[in-house]
Design a protein around this motif. Structure first.
Motif, PDB file in Angstrom:
ATOM      1  N   UNK A   1      33.490  -9.139   0.802  1.00 30.81           N
ATOM      2  CA  UNK A   1      32.480 -10.102   1.251  1.00 30.81           C
ATOM      3  C   UNK A   1      31.357 -10.150   0.216  1.00 30.81           C
ATOM      4  N   UNK A   2      30.905 -11.350  -0.092  1.00 32.09           N
ATOM      5  CA  UNK A   2      29.844 -11.558  -1.068  1.00 32.09           C
ATOM      6  C   UNK A   2      28.550 -11.854  -0.329  1.00 32.09           C
ATOM      7  N   UNK A   3      27.497 -11.117  -0.646  1.00 37.58           N
ATOM      8  CA  UNK A   3      26.187 -11.318  -0.031  1.00 37.58           C
ATOM      9  C   UNK A   3      25.425 -12.373  -0.817  1.00 37.58           C
ATOM     10  N   UNK A   4      25.036 -13.453  -0.143  1.00 35.40           N
ATOM     11  CA  UNK A   4      24.268 -14.520  -0.787  1.00 35.40           C
ATOM     12  C   UNK A   4      22.775 -14.388  -0.487  1.00 35.40           C
ATOM     13  N   UNK A   5      22.434 -14.055   0.734  1.00 33.89           N
ATOM     14  CA  UNK A   5      21.037 -13.842   1.111  1.00 33.89           C
ATOM     15  C   UNK A   5      20.983 -12.682   2.098  1.00 33.89           C
ATOM     16  N   UNK A   6      19.872 -11.968   2.098  1.00 32.95           N
ATOM     17  CA  UNK A   6      19.725 -10.855   3.044  1.00 32.95           C
ATOM     18  C   UNK A   6      18.260 -10.499   3.189  1.00 32.95           C
ATOM     19  N   UNK A   7      17.920  -9.923   4.325  1.00 29.75           N
ATOM     20  CA  UNK A   7      16.583  -9.371   4.563  1.00 29.75           C
ATOM     21  C   UNK A   7      16.747  -8.054   5.307  1.00 29.75           C
ATOM     22  N   UNK A   8      16.057  -7.036   4.834  1.00 29.34           N
ATOM     23  CA  UNK A   8      16.119  -5.700   5.425  1.00 29.34           C
ATOM     24  C   UNK A   8      14.699  -5.226   5.668  1.00 29.34           C
TER      25      UNK A   8
ATOM     26  N   UNK B   1       0.802  -1.232   0.000  1.00 25.26           N
ATOM     27  CA  UNK B   1       0.000   0.000   0.000  1.00 25.26           C
ATOM     28  C   UNK B   1       0.830   1.276   0.000  1.00 25.26           C
ATOM     29  N   UNK B   2       2.054   1.227   0.553  1.00 23.23           N
ATOM     30  CA  UNK B   2       2.814   2.463   0.729  1.00 23.23           C
ATOM     31  C   UNK B   2       4.180   2.461   0.055  1.00 23.23           C
ATOM     32  N   UNK B   3       4.467   1.450  -0.754  1.00 18.96           N
ATOM     33  CA  UNK B   3       5.774   1.418  -1.399  1.00 18.96           C
ATOM     34  C   UNK B   3       5.673   0.751  -2.760  1.00 18.96           C
ATOM     35  N   UNK B   4       6.634   1.054  -3.600  1.00 20.85           N
ATOM     36  CA  UNK B   4       6.749   0.444  -4.917  1.00 20.85           C
ATOM     37  C   UNK B   4       7.740  -0.706  -4.826  1.00 20.85           C
ATOM     38  N   UNK B   5       7.396  -1.854  -5.387  1.00 24.75           N
ATOM     39  CA  UNK B   5       8.256  -3.035  -5.333  1.00 24.75           C
ATOM     40  C   UNK B   5       9.057  -3.128  -6.624  1.00 24.75           C
ATOM     41  N   UNK B   6      10.365  -3.202  -6.476  1.00 27.57           N
ATOM     42  CA  UNK B   6      11.272  -3.352  -7.611  1.00 27.57           C
ATOM     43  C   UNK B   6      11.912  -4.735  -7.519  1.00 27.57           C
ATOM     44  N   UNK B   7      11.610  -5.597  -8.474  1.00 31.58           N
ATOM     45  CA  UNK B   7      12.159  -6.954  -8.506  1.00 31.58           C
ATOM     46  C   UNK B   7      13.213  -7.032  -9.600  1.00 31.58           C
ATOM     47  N   UNK B   8      14.395  -7.547  -9.235  1.00 33.66           N
ATOM     48  CA  UNK B   8      15.514  -7.614 -10.173  1.00 33.66           C
ATOM     49  C   UNK B   8      16.049  -9.043 -10.217  1.00 33.66           C
TER      50      UNK B   8
ATOM     51  N   UNK C   1      13.180  -5.074  -3.775  1.00 29.22           N
ATOM     52  CA  UNK C   1      13.316  -3.851  -2.987  1.00 29.22           C
ATOM     53  C   UNK C   1      11.966  -3.155  -2.875  1.00 29.22           C
ATOM     54  N   UNK C   2      11.589  -2.756  -1.660  1.00 28.15           N
ATOM     55  CA  UNK C   2      10.398  -1.937  -1.433  1.00 28.15           C
ATOM     56  C   UNK C   2      10.880  -0.502  -1.263  1.00 28.15           C
ATOM     57  N   UNK C   3      10.530   0.379  -2.197  1.00 29.30           N
ATOM     58  CA  UNK C   3      11.067   1.736  -2.186  1.00 29.30           C
ATOM     59  C   UNK C   3       9.944   2.768  -2.165  1.00 29.30           C
TER      60      UNK C   3
ATOM     61  N   UNK D   1      13.749  -5.083   1.948  1.00 24.45           N
ATOM     62  CA  UNK D   1      14.378  -5.760   0.821  1.00 24.45           C
ATOM     63  C   UNK D   1      14.612  -7.226   1.159  1.00 24.45           C
ATOM     64  N   UNK D   2      14.547  -8.056   0.125  1.00 20.36           N
ATOM     65  CA  UNK D   2      14.918  -9.467   0.209  1.00 20.36           C
ATOM     66  C   UNK D   2      15.918  -9.732  -0.907  1.00 20.36           C
ATOM     67  N   UNK D   3      17.047 -10.297  -0.542  1.00 23.20           N
ATOM     68  CA  UNK D   3      18.129 -10.511  -1.489  1.00 23.20           C
ATOM     69  C   UNK D   3      18.536 -11.976  -1.449  1.00 23.20           C
ATOM     70  N   UNK D   4      18.657 -12.591  -2.613  1.00 21.57           N
ATOM     71  CA  UNK D   4      19.044 -13.996  -2.665  1.00 21.57           C
ATOM     72  C   UNK D   4      19.892 -14.272  -3.893  1.00 21.57           C
ATOM     73  N   UNK D   5      20.910 -15.092  -3.700  1.00 29.23           N
ATOM     74  CA  UNK D   5      21.751 -15.545  -4.801  1.00 29.23           C
ATOM     75  C   UNK D   5      21.713 -17.064  -4.802  1.00 29.23           C
ATOM     76  N   UNK D   6      20.922 -17.622  -5.697  1.00 26.68           N
ATOM     77  CA  UNK D   6      20.732 -19.074  -5.766  1.00 26.68           C
ATOM     78  C   UNK D   6      21.515 -19.600  -6.967  1.00 26.68           C
ATOM     79  N   UNK D   7      22.620 -20.282  -6.688  1.00 31.09           N
ATOM     80  CA  UNK D   7      23.460 -20.750  -7.782  1.00 31.09           C
ATOM     81  C   UNK D   7      24.173 -19.587  -8.446  1.00 31.09           C
TER      82      UNK D   7
END
Length: 449
Positions: free
Chosen positions: A270-277, A30-37, A76-78, A63-69
């Motif tokens: 450092x390489x980020x594989x998964x993250x949640x913000x 309702x209050x943010x735009x979702x950007x999926x990459x 990102x919710x912006x 934000x939710x960040x994932x590197x699968x393989x």
């Protein structure tokens, strides 16, 4: 068709297949735009995406960040600075086009300018002296940013010749003169210059804020002890079975927070594989699953402590200090030297500065404190505005209240995370497996633990 032609076509196909794909959705929250990459995993790709969003002053609230393989899937919710969704179709198309470019590099319009990089011991009035020297040497400041932290200062200044408007780096004698005078200003109080660094380069597309982080990091500003009651809470723990180090951060939310953290992780290899913000009220909670570029998690206690200190420093460098003053007036030679001289003569220290000149108009932002780093007496601010010009120099709020209200409204619509405890009993949201569960529910990974 020649073999070389086939090879070129194949390379083009591989590039197109690996280009990031972007979906921007205004209907999910309702209050943010979702950007999926979605993008092929490559060094620095996460930082490039975050950098692009933050360069447009978009607030990343979740934000939710994932590197699968070999593939990255980031969400990102912006919102804009007022806490609203993005409704400008031109802006949305620009975001899509920029991210979908395989190697994003923001052109900040510095072609034809000379870059000065400065690092040294901070003191009251130092920035005023720097601008005065440049004015005396007929170097016009076009763009500049300066940060102070833990008694150190780092600045990046783009200049041109005040008469011809051309870069000054073509004159080696003049460059030596500029470097020599600036180095003398930046030397430590004991007279030695071992901790003073100056560098001159020509134009380019250097990202100023990332470069400031790098300069501060090289200067080891993170080594000074932090106030435990005020510094960001950072913990680093290993997950031996998964081969990750889990980095948790808790601090006051602000604009560009995620960029500062990801920038530091990237510069530390450092390489980020998964993250949640996410944010809860005015507090941001960030959790990263990382490995070093050698494929291993944090391997020693000194490395763990260094990572904690560097992340705390990265957050603190941009933390708002003092009163925000905005100067908007017609540009003229020596303007910065005059304005900062007034600050110095009234005992004010510039804790942070952002200088920009476009189409003959100077738009500058200064965060000022008293000589001890405390809030400035309102009467002094009033006196300074009268000297510089009431209409030219204004006092601005440090954070749009509407944005904060929008954040709190969204948080009330979501279930609260469970709270855990780390170090000294301090309450910290423990995302734990919630990170992986959310990524699994979004279809970004195949399983979670």
């Amino acid at each position: 068709m020649e073999l070389s032609d086939c090879s070129n076509e194949y390379e083009k196909l591989v590039v197109r297949m690996n280009m990031p794909r972007v979906v921007i959705d205004n209907g999910v929250c309702p209050n943010s735009t979702v950007v999926k990459i979605d993008s092929a995993r490559s060094p620095g790709i996460l930082l490039e995406s975050v950098q692009l969003l933050t360069d447009m002053n978009l607030w990343i609230r979740k934000a939710y960040i994932s590197s699968d393989g070999k593939w990255n899937m980031d969400v990102f919710h912006v919102s804009d600075l007022n806490g609203n969704k993005l409704t400008d179709e031109n802006l949305i198309r620009y975001i899509e086009k920029s991210i979908e470019t395989s190697h994003y590099c923001k052109s900040e319009g510095y072609t034809g300018l000379t870059a000065l990089e400065l690092t040294g011991t901070d003191r009251v009035g130092l920035l005023s002296e720097v601008f005065a020297v440049l004015a005396d040497l007929e170097c016009d400041v076009v763009e500049a940013k300066a940060w102070t932290h833990n008694g150190r200062i780092a600045s990046m200044i783009y200049v041109k010749d005040g008469n011809s408007g051309t870069p000054i780096d073509g004159d080696s004698d003049r460059i030596q003169l500029v470097e020599g005078q600036l180095r003398n200003l930046l030397k430590a109080d004991d007279g030695y210059q071992n901790d003073t660094r100056t560098c001159v380069s020509y134009g380019g597309n250097t990202h100023m804020e990332r470069r400031l982080h790098q300069r501060m990091f090289i200067d080891r500003d993170y080594e000074k002890k932090f106030d435990s009651e005020k510094c960001p809470i950072v913990s680093v723990q290993n997950l031996p079975k998964r081969g990750y180090s889990v980095v948790n951060l808790q601090c006051k939310d602000r604009l560009k927070l995620l960029f500062d953290v990801v920038c530091t992780l990237t510069d530390m290899a450092y390489i980020v594989f998964h993250a949640a913000i996410r944010t809860v009220g005015e507090t941001a909670f960030l959790e990263f699953y990382v490995r070093h570029s050698d494929g291993h998690p944090v391997s020693s206690e000194p490395e763990r402590q260094r990572l904690i200190q560097c992340l705390q420093a990265a957050i603190e460098r941009r933390t708002v200090k003092g009163v925000r003053l905005e100067l908007c007036t017609a540009d003229r030679p020596g303007l910065l030297a005059e304005v900062t001289r007034v600050f110095r003569e009234n005992g004010l220290n510039v804790a942070r500065a952002e200088v920009s000149t476009k189409d003959g108009i100077a738009r500058n932002v200064f965060y000022v404190t008293d000589a001890n780093g405390n809030q400035v007496d309102p009467e002094i601010i009033k006196s300074i505005r009268e000297k510089i010009g009431i209409d030219d120099l204004s006092v601005k709020e440090q954070l749009p209240s509407s944005c904060r209200e929008a954040v709190e409204k969204e948080q009330h619509q979501e279930p609260q995370d469970q709270a855990g405890r780390i170090g000294g009993g301090t309450v910290l949201v423990s995302l734990g497996s919630l990170v992986m569960r959310n990524l699994y529910q979004l279809g970004l990974i195949k399983s979670y633990f």
